[in-house]
Write an enzyme that holds these catalytic residues in place. Sequence first.
Site, PDB file in Angstrom:
ATOM      1  N   SER A  49      -6.594   5.183   0.084  1.00 18.21           N
ATOM      2  CA  SER A  49      -6.966   3.886  -0.484  1.00 18.21           C
ATOM      3  C   SER A  49      -8.455   3.627  -0.278  1.00 18.21           C
ATOM      4  CB  SER A  49      -6.159   2.769   0.181  1.00 18.21           C
ATOM      5  OG  SER A  49      -4.773   3.002   0.051  1.00 18.21           O
ATOM      6  N   ASP A  87       0.814  -1.219   0.000  1.00 15.22           N
ATOM      7  CA  ASP A  87       0.000   0.000   0.000  1.00 15.22           C
ATOM      8  C   ASP A  87       0.847   1.267   0.000  1.00 15.22           C
ATOM      9  OD1 ASP A  87      -2.534   1.347   0.121  1.00 15.22           O
ATOM     10  OD2 ASP A  87      -2.235   1.686   2.262  1.00 15.22           O
ATOM     11  N   GLN A 118      -5.478  -2.018  -6.764  1.00 14.37           N
ATOM     12  CA  GLN A 118      -6.036  -1.080  -5.789  1.00 14.37           C
ATOM     13  C   GLN A 118      -6.694   0.084  -6.511  1.00 14.37           C
ATOM     14  OE1 GLN A 118      -3.844   2.113  -3.237  1.00 14.37           O
ATOM     15  NE2 GLN A 118      -3.924   0.300  -1.917  1.00 14.37           N
TER      16      GLN A 118
END
Length: 295
Positions: free
Chosen positions: A236, A211, A286
């Site tokens: 995110s 991430d 993502q």
Amino acid sequence: MTTPLHHLIDLLDLERIEENIFRGDSQASVVPRVFGGQVAAQALVAAGRTVPDDRDAHSLHAYFLRAGDPGAPIVYTVDRIRDGRSFTTRRVVAVQHGQPIFHLSASFQAFEEGLEHQEGMPDAPDPETLPTAAECLPRHAHLFSHPGVAERLLEARAAVDLRYVEEPPYATAAQGPREPRSQVWFRANGKLDGPIDEPLLHVCLATYVSDMTLLDSVLLAHGRGGWAVGDVVGASLDHAMWFHRPFRADEWLLYDQESPSSTNGRGLAQGRIWTADGKLAVSVIQEGVVRVPRG
């Protein structure tokens, strides 16, 4: 093991407070919310500790629901959805202040022989020839929106040796749009060992790192430097990973990332993580909020 890495493993080593309930703390963040990679990795630890020993994580699908409070503990509740002959499924909800902040579904599989193929690994330079974060960040500290951002980034990432193949978005935003692709090499900053069983520990460390840089490719496509330089607000939204083959997160891994699309205040990025000897270990997708600040 370095002290920052030791602290990170302690952070992932959740306290079991009931049969399917775990509690974890948060580390200091460079933004006033819990780092998404941390909560995803902790949730995967919680799920993995309810799974038979012969089964390893092969995928996860997650949604970031609310910004986490780094000053408060996070409680993880695990729902044992299914235990089949080959696959085990778990659902995890992370809760703070009585509200869910994160939701994870994870699947685990007992090893079995099957068809094997993969595409070739992309070209990338030797990671040992690339500058470390400690060498790179101070050079660009003058570009950041607030004093001390470089130092806070170095502190937050000290557990991981992360090296960009090309200059990161914050260093090249003034040059305008680039190809929406970014590569970084990474590995734990020390030998991984501790109370979390292998290979779960290595999978969770890769989840944590996954991430950190994935939305970089979205920024590059638009000549934006990101939150550190103040020209983008981001977070995110959801995150998915597939773990294809065993790997060690304390050995060099190449994270090859690209963005096929951005629209409606969101950016989509996809990445692949390769071992140094060319094995495709992990696939990642993502979507995140990528907004230009108003005013």
